[in-house]
Scaffold this active site. Structure first.
Site, short mmCIF file in Angstrom:
data_model
loop_
_atom_site.label_atom_id
_atom_site.label_comp_id
_atom_site.label_asym_id
_atom_site.label_seq_id
_atom_site.Cartn_x
_atom_site.Cartn_y
_atom_site.Cartn_z
N ASN A 25 43.82 38.49 48.88
CA ASN A 25 44.13 38.33 50.53
C ASN A 25 45.51 37.59 50.47
O ASN A 25 46.01 37.00 49.52
CB ASN A 25 43.39 38.09 51.15
CG ASN A 25 42.51 36.66 50.70
OD1 ASN A 25 43.41 35.59 50.30
ND2 ASN A 25 41.36 36.58 50.46
N ASP A 35 38.70 40.76 44.67
CA ASP A 35 39.11 39.46 44.97
C ASP A 35 38.09 38.34 44.52
O ASP A 35 38.44 37.24 43.57
CB ASP A 35 39.78 39.21 46.33
CG ASP A 35 40.73 38.19 46.36
OD1 ASP A 35 41.18 37.42 45.32
OD2 ASP A 35 40.88 37.58 47.42
N GLY A 124 38.92 49.31 49.44
CA GLY A 124 37.42 48.89 50.14
C GLY A 124 37.66 48.16 51.40
O GLY A 124 37.70 49.14 52.23
N ILE A 125 37.31 47.08 51.78
CA ILE A 125 37.27 46.75 53.19
C ILE A 125 38.61 46.62 53.64
O ILE A 125 38.51 46.87 54.95
CB ILE A 125 36.87 45.18 53.08
CG1 ILE A 125 36.39 44.70 54.48
CG2 ILE A 125 37.88 44.15 52.42
CD1 ILE A 125 35.64 43.30 54.61
#
Length: 177
Positions: A25, A35, A124-125
């Site tokens: 991030n 992460d 992913g997110i």
């Protein structure tokens, strides 16, 4: 010698490589997914270096990459790259994702690293559709290697799940890379 492209199904934090890439991030402070796993497995040394980087340059913007130690990981370095959040495809997401791979590969060259492992950045997110993300990853890596022959020995695409692995296999076999 041509660069070897390797596909793996598994946990990128367990790989022995000159560098593994972290889908980070902007704050570089760890989080979820890849992460969080890299920060957890690598230990506090990675976070300490990330804090120094943020103090020095501010937030790491989407498409940018920075390099740190790998702490307790088997890899020598972690290249942190900030992927774009998918917002429908009309907000420069494709170019930003390509920039993630380009900037990570450039850091690998700048640091004389010979093998580098990439996760499935932004899928992913952050919601980037998996097939277009894989196509961008493979094309960007291929373009970079054509412009920098014999500099990097191996690129590893470390796929977290069977779906991503299958997508990468299909694209690579169609491209005959």
């Amino acid at each position: 010698m041509a660069t070897k492209i390797t596909l793996l199904l598994g946990d990128i934090t367990r790989l022995k490589a000159d560098a593994i890439v972290n889908a980070a991030n902007s704050q570089l402070m760890g989080g979820g997914g890849v992460d969080g796993a890299i920060h957890k497995a690598g230990g506090p040394e990675i976070l300490a270096e990330c804090k120094i980087i943020i103090r020095r340059q501010g937030l790491c913007q989407p498409g940018q990459s920075v390099i740190t130690t790998a702490g307790n990981l088997k890899a020598k370095h972690v290249i942190h790259t900030v992927g774009p959040v998918w917002k429908g495809g009309n907000n420069n997401e494709e170019q930003l994702l390509s920039s993630c791979y380009q900037s990570a590969l450039q850091l690998a060259l700048d640091n004389s690293l010979h093998n580098i492992a990439f996760p499935n950045i932004s899928t992913g997110i952050y919601g980037f559709p998996k097939k277009p993300a894989a196509q961008i990853a493979i094309q960007t890596v291929d373009d970079f290697l054509r412009n920098h022959p014999s500099k990097i020995d191996e690129i590893i695409f470390a796929c977290f799940d069977e779906e991503n692995l299958s997508i990468y296999q299909q694209i690579l076999s169609a491209k005959k890379i």
